[in-house]
Design an enzyme around this catalytic site. Structure first.
Site, PDB file in Angstrom:
ATOM      1  CG  ASP A  82      -1.989   1.057   1.202  1.00  0.00           C
ATOM      2  OD1 ASP A  82      -2.950   0.979   0.407  1.00  0.00           O
ATOM      3  OD2 ASP A  82      -1.835   1.999   1.999  1.00  0.00           O
ATOM      4  CE1 TYR A 101      -4.330   7.388   0.528  1.00  0.00           C
ATOM      5  CE2 TYR A 101      -4.073   7.524   2.914  1.00  0.00           C
ATOM      6  CZ  TYR A 101      -4.244   6.775   1.766  1.00  0.00           C
ATOM      7  OH  TYR A 101      -4.326   5.407   1.855  1.00  0.00           O
ATOM      8  CG  HIS A 137      -5.732  -2.994  -0.189  1.00  0.00           C
ATOM      9  ND1 HIS A 137      -5.059  -2.540  -1.307  1.00  0.00           N
ATOM     10  CD2 HIS A 137      -5.258  -2.247   0.859  1.00  0.00           C
ATOM     11  CE1 HIS A 137      -4.229  -1.575  -0.962  1.00  0.00           C
ATOM     12  NE2 HIS A 137      -4.330  -1.370   0.340  1.00  0.00           N
TER      13      HIS A 137
END
Length: 342
Positions: free
Chosen positions: A157, A263, A319
């Site tokens: 990730d 982010y 994921h």
């Protein structure tokens, strides 16, 4: 990139941020309507870490100062053996590599870190502290501080975005690279704007740009989001106790904003392309078949950027691959390293 493209991305990005933020606010309102006397942000008090976080089978807990930031890490294995460094994703910390630590500590010196802003590592203030360049230099300085010049880098990730950029700028520091359920920043960016599927899967990236709102969503109902995104119906590899480990760290008052700042700090309306990496670094790139956040079409984009890449898809897996399917992932990594005699 043209001005019109920039303006298009600017408009769409901000519209999507407002749209998803509005949906979340409606969810908050509905929660109050259903039960006006409940506090959706009430949390279970977690004063002591779950026992598995201090289980000695995973190694020894240590601290190190790299790139002017104190990081916590778990060390396992013989320091005379090749170095293997693990970089976790969001929302995780060193514990997400528990199955890989116990698998590879017989053959490698395993170092699983809490990246800056996560777990028991230092949480610098400000968005600039979480710029991708800083995150890459954390890894480079970590390797040096451990007394090595090379490592096998295993990432998932957000850790994978860092690892791909590390591959770009410090290829000589890698014996091999393993990236799970992730992508490079450039590949993700181009797929985001070229694929409706990836844009829908990346809804949270737009939403996380809204200050404070993402933190409130993730804290709702005693951080039920961790159960929702990590637990897999029909599989018992991620247990209730494992989820408690994540809730223990992310439930602390200042624990969510720094990870979400990854982010916020690195979002861009435009992104310069980069040249294809031709240096012969063994590179295993594995996407999960059932990934809710990344499209498997990213493989084609990654092939454009990296000459020595070995892509694969982990079947019947979501994921959080190294936690959900540890046996598959461990076998995949071991076969890859054996093939390249690393």
């Amino acid at each position: 990139m043209s001005v019109s493209t920039y303006l298009h991305h600017f408009f769409v990005s901000n519209l999507l941020t407002l749209y998803y933020s509005g949906l979340v606010l409606l969810g908050f309102l509905w929660s109050y309507v259903k039960n006006p006397f409940a506090d959706p942000w009430a949390q279970k008090l977690r004063l002591e870490p779950p026992p598995c976080l201090t289980d000695t089978k995973y190694g020894v807990h240590k601290y190190i100062k790299v790139n002017n930031t104190k990081l916590h890490y778990v060390e396992s294995g013989d320091p005379s053996k090749p170095l293997m460094v693990f970089l976790h994703g969001f929302p995780e910390f060193w514990y997400s590599w528990r199955h890989q630590i116990t698998e590879f500590n017989k053959d490698y010196w395993c170092i699983a870190i809490d990246m800056r802003g996560y777990g028991d590592s230092e949480r610098p203030d400000g968005l600039e502290a979480y710029d991708l360049k800083q995150l890459v230099e954390d890894v480079r300085d970590l390797i040096r501080q451990l007394g090595r010049e090379k490592c096998v880098l295993v990432a998932h990730d957000w850790g994978g975005l860092i690892a791909c950029r590390f591959r770009d700028v410090h290829p000589d520091a890698l014996s091999a690279l393993v990236v799970l359920a992730s992508t490079s920043q450039e590949a993700w960016y181009h797929e985001l704007w070229g694929s409706d599927e990836q844009r829908k899967k990346s809804w949270y990236v737009f939403f996380y740009r809204m200050p404070g709102l993402a933190e409130k969503l993730l804290r709702m109902n005693d951080m039920a989001a961790f159960d929702t995104v990590m637990r897999v119906p029909g599989k018992d590899t991620i247990t209730t106790q494992d989820i408690e480990c994540f809730k223990y760290w992310f439930g602390k008052p200042t624990a969510l904003t720094p990870p979400i700042n990854y982010y916020r700090s690195n979002f861009a309306y435009t992104l310069a392309d980069k040249p294809r990496c031709e240096r012969p670094v063994p590179f295993l790139y594995a996407l999960a078949q059932n990934d809710a956040y990344l499209s498997t079409t990213l493989i084609d984009k990654m092939k454009n950027y990296y000459a020595h890449i070995e892509p694969t898809i982990i079947e019947n897996c979501g994921h959080f691959a190294q936690q959900e399917e540890p046996a598959k992932v461990n076998s995949l990594i071991r076969n890859f390293l054996s093939k390249h005699k690393v």
